[in-house]
Scaffold this active site. Structure first.
Site, PDB file in Angstrom:
ATOM      1  N   ASP A 181      -6.577  -6.510   4.190  1.00 17.26           N
ATOM      2  CA  ASP A 181      -6.035  -5.149   4.250  1.00 17.26           C
ATOM      3  C   ASP A 181      -5.992  -4.667   5.693  1.00 17.26           C
ATOM      4  OD1 ASP A 181      -5.127  -2.650   3.654  1.00 17.26           O
ATOM      5  OD2 ASP A 181      -6.908  -2.011   2.524  1.00 17.26           O
ATOM      6  N   GLY A 182      -4.760  -4.524   6.207  1.00 16.84           N
ATOM      7  CA  GLY A 182      -4.560  -3.949   7.529  1.00 16.84           C
ATOM      8  C   GLY A 182      -3.787  -4.861   8.465  1.00 16.84           C
ATOM      9  N   GLY A 183      -2.633  -4.376   8.896  1.00 18.95           N
ATOM     10  CA  GLY A 183      -1.861  -5.119   9.889  1.00 18.95           C
ATOM     11  C   GLY A 183      -1.256  -6.420   9.391  1.00 18.95           C
TER      12      GLY A 183
ATOM     13  N   MET B 257      -8.846   8.113   0.195  1.00 20.46           N
ATOM     14  CA  MET B 257      -9.635   8.460   1.392  1.00 20.46           C
ATOM     15  C   MET B 257     -10.172   9.877   1.267  1.00 20.46           C
ATOM     16  SD  MET B 257      -7.244   6.968   4.413  1.00 20.46           S
ATOM     17  CE  MET B 257      -6.428   5.375   4.292  1.00 20.46           C
TER      18      MET B 257
ATOM     19  N   MET C 295     -11.259  -6.038   5.632  1.00 23.52           N
ATOM     20  CA  MET C 295     -10.466  -5.079   6.413  1.00 23.52           C
ATOM     21  C   MET C 295     -10.132  -5.712   7.763  1.00 23.52           C
ATOM     22  SD  MET C 295     -10.096  -2.451   4.439  1.00 23.52           S
ATOM     23  CE  MET C 295      -9.087  -1.632   5.663  1.00 23.52           C
TER      24      MET C 295
ATOM     25  N   ASP D  90      -4.680   3.619  -1.820  1.00 22.35           N
ATOM     26  CA  ASP D  90      -5.720   3.931  -0.833  1.00 22.35           C
ATOM     27  C   ASP D  90      -6.251   5.348  -1.018  1.00 22.35           C
ATOM     28  OD1 ASP D  90      -6.011   1.576   0.840  1.00 22.35           O
ATOM     29  OD2 ASP D  90      -3.935   1.946   1.466  1.00 22.35           O
TER      30      ASP D  90
ATOM     31  N   HIS E 248      -8.409   1.165  -3.853  1.00 27.83           N
ATOM     32  CA  HIS E 248      -9.307   0.934  -2.715  1.00 27.83           C
ATOM     33  C   HIS E 248      -9.970   2.263  -2.358  1.00 27.83           C
ATOM     34  CE1 HIS E 248      -9.529  -0.278   1.866  1.00 27.83           C
ATOM     35  NE2 HIS E 248     -10.717  -0.160   1.315  1.00 27.83           N
TER      36      HIS E 248
ATOM     37  N   GLY F  40      -0.488   1.247   9.723  1.00 30.87           N
ATOM     38  CA  GLY F  40       0.230   0.976  10.963  1.00 30.87           C
ATOM     39  C   GLY F  40      -0.606   0.573  12.153  1.00 30.87           C
TER      40      GLY F  40
ATOM     41  N   MET G  79     -12.067   4.478  -0.201  1.00 33.14           N
ATOM     42  CA  MET G  79     -12.681   4.696   1.121  1.00 33.14           C
ATOM     43  C   MET G  79     -13.354   6.058   1.056  1.00 33.14           C
ATOM     44  SD  MET G  79      -9.546   3.064   3.277  1.00 33.14           S
ATOM     45  CE  MET G  79      -8.464   3.235   1.856  1.00 33.14           C
TER      46      MET G  79
ATOM     47  N   HIS H 109      -1.265  -1.337  -4.301  1.00 30.58           N
ATOM     48  CA  HIS H 109      -2.528  -0.995  -3.634  1.00 30.58           C
ATOM     49  C   HIS H 109      -2.563   0.506  -3.361  1.00 30.58           C
ATOM     50  CE1 HIS H 109      -6.036  -2.036  -1.096  1.00 30.58           C
ATOM     51  NE2 HIS H 109      -5.587  -1.122  -0.246  1.00 30.58           N
TER      52      HIS H 109
ATOM     53  N   SER I 131       2.917  -0.613   6.144  1.00 26.39           N
ATOM     54  CA  SER I 131       4.081  -0.404   6.996  1.00 26.39           C
ATOM     55  C   SER I 131       5.047  -1.584   6.966  1.00 26.39           C
ATOM     56  CB  SER I 131       3.640  -0.087   8.433  1.00 26.39           C
ATOM     57  OG  SER I 131       2.565  -0.905   8.820  1.00 26.39           O
TER      58      SER I 131
ATOM     59  N   SER J 279       0.851  -1.197   0.000  1.00 26.67           N
ATOM     60  CA  SER J 279       0.000   0.000   0.000  1.00 26.67           C
ATOM     61  C   SER J 279       0.881   1.239   0.000  1.00 26.67           C
ATOM     62  CB  SER J 279      -0.882   0.019   1.244  1.00 26.67           C
ATOM     63  OG  SER J 279      -1.416   1.332   1.395  1.00 26.67           O
TER      64      SER J 279
ATOM     65  N   GLY K   2      -8.634   3.848   7.415  1.00 23.19           N
ATOM     66  CA  GLY K   2      -8.322   5.263   7.616  1.00 23.19           C
ATOM     67  C   GLY K   2      -6.838   5.529   7.819  1.00 23.19           C
ATOM     68  N   PHE K   3      -6.134   4.572   8.381  1.00 19.59           N
ATOM     69  CA  PHE K   3      -4.732   4.817   8.719  1.00 19.59           C
ATOM     70  C   PHE K   3      -3.909   3.546   8.544  1.00 19.59           C
ATOM     71  CE2 PHE K   3      -7.477   7.559  11.197  1.00 19.59           C
ATOM     72  CZ  PHE K   3      -6.965   8.812  10.875  1.00 19.59           C
TER      73      PHE K   3
END
Ligand code: DX5
Ligand code: ZN
Length: 230
Positions: free
Chosen positions: A177-179, A41, A141, A39, A70, A149, A72, A37, A200, A12, A146-147
């Protein structure tokens, strides 16, 4: 875009150097990224603002492979044509972004892109059950959008398993998507995911002038997902 269920790593660019997107896209692809990817927003559907179609148009020539956008944002429909016309291969909208996700998915395919549907952590797998024939990708998700990390929400793994069973042999990707990092990637890969977004965990330690860490990070996630421990 041909369909397969092999593990694909999609860095991302939310974690990239925003002053250097073109070079960052080239660097991650050279270091082994499968998809890029992107993002988007709007500060309304999610509390953060990134960029829109003009930035996507500017980076498109720097991406050889799949550009995975993506969204959002809410509403989605007035902007689909703009993202499709700049060359997004996949356009993903959130099921929570409006009352007419069915129409949105039709419009994305009508504009010539693959249609993705994203689910927030609080949205059950069943929210997509009437949409499978219109869907090329389901994005689960594993953080609240939104963020970058944020911490991976482990309860989503069972949702991935339910979605995988629901999909059966339909050609629908499951994206996470995420972490995502080498610790969490095996959990979702085992549950049936094939596209792993990571911000990240890919960009940490590297830069366009020192991109080798991007490659090490991508390999570590891929090998963990494929069950190869090095
Ligand atoms: C979150 C974005 C993600 C994010 C992932 O709203 O959709 O793509 O960049 O970042 P990490 O991998 O750092 O959780
Ligand atoms: Zn994303």
């Amino acid at each position: 875009m041909t369909f397969d269920r092999s593990i694909k790593i999609a860095p991302s660019i939310l974690s990239a150097d925003f002053a250097n997107f073109g070079a960052e896209c080239e660097a991650i692809e050279a270091q082994g990224a499968d998809w890029v990817h992107v993002d988007v927003m709007d500060g309304h559907f999610v509390p953060n603002i990134t960029f829109g179609p003009a930035t996507c148009a500017a980076i498109r020539p720097h991406i050889k492979g799949v550009m995975d956008v993506h969204l959002m944002i809410a509403p989605v429909d007035p902007y689909i044509e703009a993202f499709a016309s700049v060359g997004a291969d996949v356009i993903t909208a959130h099921v929570e972004a409006g009352p007419h996700i069915h129409r949105t998915l039709q419009a994305i395919r009508g504009a010539g892109a693959k249609a993705g549907i994203a689910l927030n952590p609080g949205t059950p797998a069943e929210a997509v059950s009437e949409l499978l024939e219109l869907t090329d990708l389901i994005c689960v998700m594993t953080v609240n959008p939104g963020f970058g990390g944020q911490k991976f929400i482990a309860s989503q793994v069972a949702k991935v398993q339910r979605l995988r069973a629901m999909i059966g042999d339909r050609p629908i990707h499951i994206e996470i998507d995420g972490g995502v990092d080498p610790d969490t990637a095996p959990l979702v890969a085992r549950a049936g995911a094939d596209v792993l977004v990571a911000g990240s965990a890919v960009f940490r330690g590297g830069s366009v002038s020192d991109p080798a860490p991007y490659g090490q990070n991508i390999r570590a996630i891929r090998e963990a997902a494929n069950g190869v421990w090095t």
